[in-house]
Write an enzyme that holds these catalytic residues in place. Structure first.
Site, PDB file in Angstrom:
ATOM      1  N   ALA A  22       4.170   0.230  -2.469  1.00  0.00           N
ATOM      2  CA  ALA A  22       3.634   1.122  -1.437  1.00  0.00           C
ATOM      3  C   ALA A  22       2.122   0.982  -1.262  1.00  0.00           C
ATOM      4  O   ALA A  22       1.597   1.212  -0.173  1.00  0.00           O
ATOM      5  CB  ALA A  22       3.997   2.568  -1.782  1.00  0.00           C
ATOM      6  N   ARG A  39       2.817   7.748  -5.650  1.00  0.00           N
ATOM      7  CA  ARG A  39       2.262   8.188  -6.927  1.00  0.00           C
ATOM      8  C   ARG A  39       0.748   8.306  -6.979  1.00  0.00           C
ATOM      9  O   ARG A  39       0.204   8.718  -7.986  1.00  0.00           O
ATOM     10  CB  ARG A  39       2.753   7.269  -8.053  1.00  0.00           C
ATOM     11  CG  ARG A  39       4.257   7.404  -8.252  1.00  0.00           C
ATOM     12  CD  ARG A  39       4.765   6.558  -9.383  1.00  0.00           C
ATOM     13  NE  ARG A  39       6.207   6.675  -9.503  1.00  0.00           N
ATOM     14  CZ  ARG A  39       7.079   6.051  -8.712  1.00  0.00           C
ATOM     15  NH1 ARG A  39       6.647   5.249  -7.757  1.00  0.00           N
ATOM     16  NH2 ARG A  39       8.374   6.225  -8.879  1.00  0.00           N
ATOM     17  N   ASP A  86       8.982  -0.470   4.933  1.00  0.00           N
ATOM     18  CA  ASP A  86       8.331  -0.245   6.224  1.00  0.00           C
ATOM     19  C   ASP A  86       8.380  -1.437   7.175  1.00  0.00           C
ATOM     20  O   ASP A  86       7.959  -1.331   8.331  1.00  0.00           O
ATOM     21  CB  ASP A  86       6.870   0.179   6.005  1.00  0.00           C
ATOM     22  CG  ASP A  86       6.077  -0.792   5.122  1.00  0.00           C
ATOM     23  OD1 ASP A  86       6.365  -2.002   5.145  1.00  0.00           O
ATOM     24  OD2 ASP A  86       5.175  -0.324   4.399  1.00  0.00           O
ATOM     25  N   HIS A 135      14.370  -2.433  -1.812  1.00  0.00           N
ATOM     26  CA  HIS A 135      14.744  -1.042  -1.561  1.00  0.00           C
ATOM     27  C   HIS A 135      15.165  -0.800  -0.119  1.00  0.00           C
ATOM     28  O   HIS A 135      15.179   0.334   0.356  1.00  0.00           O
ATOM     29  CB  HIS A 135      13.598  -0.103  -1.957  1.00  0.00           C
ATOM     30  CG  HIS A 135      13.314  -0.115  -3.434  1.00  0.00           C
ATOM     31  ND1 HIS A 135      12.161   0.377  -3.983  1.00  0.00           N
ATOM     32  CD2 HIS A 135      14.049  -0.572  -4.477  1.00  0.00           C
ATOM     33  CE1 HIS A 135      12.194   0.225  -5.301  1.00  0.00           C
ATOM     34  NE2 HIS A 135      13.322  -0.357  -5.632  1.00  0.00           N
ATOM     35  N   CYS A 148      25.855   2.966   8.824  1.00  0.00           N
ATOM     36  CA  CYS A 148      26.935   3.755   8.218  1.00  0.00           C
ATOM     37  C   CYS A 148      27.112   3.282   6.777  1.00  0.00           C
ATOM     38  O   CYS A 148      27.189   2.076   6.521  1.00  0.00           O
ATOM     39  CB  CYS A 148      28.220   3.560   9.004  1.00  0.00           C
ATOM     40  SG  CYS A 148      29.676   4.206   8.150  1.00  0.00           S
ATOM     41  N   SER A 159       1.601  -1.716  -6.690  1.00  0.00           N
ATOM     42  CA  SER A 159       2.758  -1.053  -7.286  1.00  0.00           C
ATOM     43  C   SER A 159       2.368  -0.474  -8.631  1.00  0.00           C
ATOM     44  O   SER A 159       1.694  -1.126  -9.424  1.00  0.00           O
ATOM     45  CB  SER A 159       3.913  -2.038  -7.483  1.00  0.00           C
ATOM     46  OG  SER A 159       4.972  -1.398  -8.184  1.00  0.00           O
ATOM     47  N   SER A 160       2.817   0.750  -8.877  1.00  0.00           N
ATOM     48  CA  SER A 160       2.539   1.383 -10.168  1.00  0.00           C
ATOM     49  C   SER A 160       3.387   0.751 -11.277  1.00  0.00           C
ATOM     50  O   SER A 160       3.149   0.999 -12.454  1.00  0.00           O
ATOM     51  CB  SER A 160       2.814   2.884 -10.072  1.00  0.00           C
ATOM     52  OG  SER A 160       4.122   3.109  -9.584  1.00  0.00           O
TER      53      SER A 160
HETATM   54  P1  NAD Z   1       3.763   3.843  -6.072  1.00  0.00           P
HETATM   55  O1  NAD Z   1       3.452   4.928  -5.124  1.00  0.00           O
HETATM   56  O2  NAD Z   1       4.450   4.144  -7.330  1.00  0.00           O
HETATM   57  O3  NAD Z   1       2.431   3.065  -6.501  1.00  0.00           O
HETATM   58  C1  NAD Z   1       1.522   2.617  -5.554  1.00  0.00           C
HETATM   59  C2  NAD Z   1       0.308   2.113  -6.315  1.00  0.00           C
HETATM   60  O4  NAD Z   1      -0.562   1.513  -5.378  1.00  0.00           O
HETATM   61  C3  NAD Z   1      -0.467   3.216  -7.022  1.00  0.00           C
HETATM   62  O5  NAD Z   1      -0.594   2.882  -8.377  1.00  0.00           O
HETATM   63  C4  NAD Z   1      -1.837   3.227  -6.306  1.00  0.00           C
HETATM   64  O6  NAD Z   1      -2.909   3.368  -7.221  1.00  0.00           O
HETATM   65  C5  NAD Z   1      -1.898   1.861  -5.686  1.00  0.00           C
HETATM   66  N1  NAD Z   1      -2.614   1.803  -4.414  1.00  0.00           N
HETATM   67  C6  NAD Z   1      -2.465   2.616  -3.333  1.00  0.00           C
HETATM   68  N2  NAD Z   1      -3.226   2.185  -2.306  1.00  0.00           N
HETATM   69  C7  NAD Z   1      -3.888   1.097  -2.769  1.00  0.00           C
HETATM   70  C8  NAD Z   1      -4.819   0.206  -2.172  1.00  0.00           C
HETATM   71  N3  NAD Z   1      -5.208   0.337  -0.901  1.00  0.00           N
HETATM   72  N4  NAD Z   1      -5.307  -0.812  -2.927  1.00  0.00           N
HETATM   73  C9  NAD Z   1      -4.920  -0.974  -4.233  1.00  0.00           C
HETATM   74  N5  NAD Z   1      -4.020  -0.171  -4.826  1.00  0.00           N
HETATM   75  C10 NAD Z   1      -3.503   0.845  -4.095  1.00  0.00           C
HETATM   76  O7  NAD Z   1       4.516   2.727  -5.227  1.00  0.00           O
HETATM   77  P2  NAD Z   1       5.674   1.737  -5.639  1.00  0.00           P
HETATM   78  O8  NAD Z   1       5.359   1.120  -6.951  1.00  0.00           O
HETATM   79  O9  NAD Z   1       5.907   0.892  -4.479  1.00  0.00           O
HETATM   80  O10 NAD Z   1       6.946   2.684  -5.839  1.00  0.00           O
HETATM   81  C11 NAD Z   1       7.292   3.680  -4.914  1.00  0.00           C
HETATM   82  C12 NAD Z   1       8.638   3.494  -4.237  1.00  0.00           C
HETATM   83  O11 NAD Z   1       8.598   4.219  -3.034  1.00  0.00           O
HETATM   84  C13 NAD Z   1       8.905   2.080  -3.851  1.00  0.00           C
HETATM   85  O12 NAD Z   1      10.020   1.718  -4.527  1.00  0.00           O
HETATM   86  C14 NAD Z   1       9.160   2.083  -2.347  1.00  0.00           C
HETATM   87  O13 NAD Z   1      10.519   1.798  -2.101  1.00  0.00           O
HETATM   88  C15 NAD Z   1       8.946   3.484  -1.881  1.00  0.00           C
HETATM   89  N6  NAD Z   1       7.851   3.680  -0.888  1.00  0.00           N
HETATM   90  C16 NAD Z   1       7.666   2.777   0.110  1.00  0.00           C
HETATM   91  C17 NAD Z   1       6.631   2.965   1.031  1.00  0.00           C
HETATM   92  C18 NAD Z   1       6.449   1.938   2.116  1.00  0.00           C
HETATM   93  O14 NAD Z   1       7.409   1.250   2.478  1.00  0.00           O
HETATM   94  N7  NAD Z   1       5.226   1.765   2.638  1.00  0.00           N
HETATM   95  C19 NAD Z   1       5.795   4.080   0.944  1.00  0.00           C
HETATM   96  C20 NAD Z   1       6.037   5.013  -0.081  1.00  0.00           C
HETATM   97  C21 NAD Z   1       7.065   4.785  -0.995  1.00  0.00           C
HETATM   98 ZN    ZN Z   2      31.216   3.687   9.810  1.00  0.00          ZN
END
Ligand code: NAD
Ligand code: ZN
Length: 251
Positions: free
Chosen positions: A26, A38, A106, A123, A131, A197-198
């Site tokens: 994200a 997060r 996204d 994801h 459906c 990603s965290s």
């Molecule tokens: P997460 O929210 O757990 O971690 C995001 C990490 O990115 C954080 O540690 C943060 O410090 C860092 N971060 C944020 N903006 C930043 C930037 N500009 N530069 C550098 N670092 C930055 O995200 P995740 O690990 O992807 O897990 C969350 C789940 O939620 C994913 O599995 C995903 O499916 C879903 N999700 C997707 C979206 C999307 O599609 N854009 C948005 C929110 C959540």
């Molecule tokens: Zn159906």
């Protein structure tokens, strides 16, 4: 311009790779205006995720899922790829990056010009719905108009199954094809770059671990510490767009 040793090292690491993978979360999309989960102020500091079993079990959970999704619709619709997405697309174009493995839903990697078959979505994708039983495809615009009439969660016209965005919820099975492809790409890589990603959600976070154990160089670009910093070869606690953009040499 002053020489920035971290950017120089990242650029050199990319230069030396034969077959790189970029793995995104994200964090690469926050600069496009989509909040992550997060970070401080992220979505989960405001609401708990809805588990897949609850979606199946309860009309109220389905209704709440759709309410939240439509509340986010303008954000997703208006989001455009940012400098980080563009830098990744440029590395794919140069033949340096073989595939992008993403946790994001996204569609912004595809919107940045990367062919669908080089984006592995772990994801799923929130820009359309289907459906759960017969997989009939549904456009969100039509679903939204119907939902806003009486807030009834959508049911499949073909088979009566529940309609849900094409995303993977907590408690829902991971997509088999995407998981196998991600594993094969990870094993074939000599450089694995994590961006935004965290690294706390498994099985997704297992891929950087696998890459490292398989002998690849592991780079992590993330504003905050992650679960795998200890095994990484290079950790850059910086924002993704400026960092990748400078290392790749694009605006
Ligand atoms: P997460 O929210 O757990 O971690 C995001 C990490 O990115 C954080 O540690 C943060 O410090 C860092 N971060 C944020 N903006 C930043 C930037 N500009 N530069 C550098 N670092 C930055 O995200 P995740 O690990 O992807 O897990 C969350 C789940 O939620 C994913 O599995 C995903 O499916 C879903 N999700 C997707 C979206 C999307 O599609 N854009 C948005 C929110 C959540
Ligand atoms: Zn159906």
């Amino acid at each position: 311009m002053a020489v920035d040793p971290e950017i120089t090292e990242l650029a050199r690491t990319i230069e030396q790779a034969r077959r790189a993978i970029v793995f995104t979360g994200a964090g690469i999309s926050t600069e496009s205006g989509i909040p992550d989960f997060r970070s401080p102020g992220g979505i989960w500091t405001r609401m708990a995720p809805i588990d897949f079993s609850d979606f199946l079990a309860s009309e109220e959970a389905r209704r709440e899922t759709w309410r939240r999704r439509f509340a986010m619709e303008d954000t997703f619709r208006e989001a455009r790829p940012n400098r980080g997405h563009r830098a990744v697309a440029e590395l794919v174009r140069r033949g340096k990056v073989a595939a992008v493995i993403t946790q994001n839903i996204d569609g912004l990697h595809q919107a940045s010009g990367i062919a669908d078959d080089r984006v592995v979505e772990l994801h799923g994708n929130t820009t359309y719905a289907h459906c759960l039983d017969c997989k009939t495809h549904y456009d969100l615009d039509a679903l939204r108009i119907a939902f806003e009439r009486d807030e009834t969660a959508p049911i499949c016209d073909e088979c009566g199954g529940y309609v849900k965005t094409a995303t993977i919820s907590f408690g829902q099975a991971m997509p088999g094809g995407a998981m196998r492809r991600a594993e094969a790409e990870t094993r074939a890589a000599d450089l694995f770059i994590v961006a935004g990603s965290s690294l706390v959600v498994y099985p997704a976070a297992g891929f950087p671990e696998l890459a490292k154990h398989n002998g690849a160089t592991l780079v992590i670009i993330n504003r905050e510490p992650t679960g795998l910093d200890a095994i990484a070869d290079l950790v850059l606690n910086r924002s993704i767009g400026a960092t990748l953009g400078a290392a790749v040499g694009i605006d």
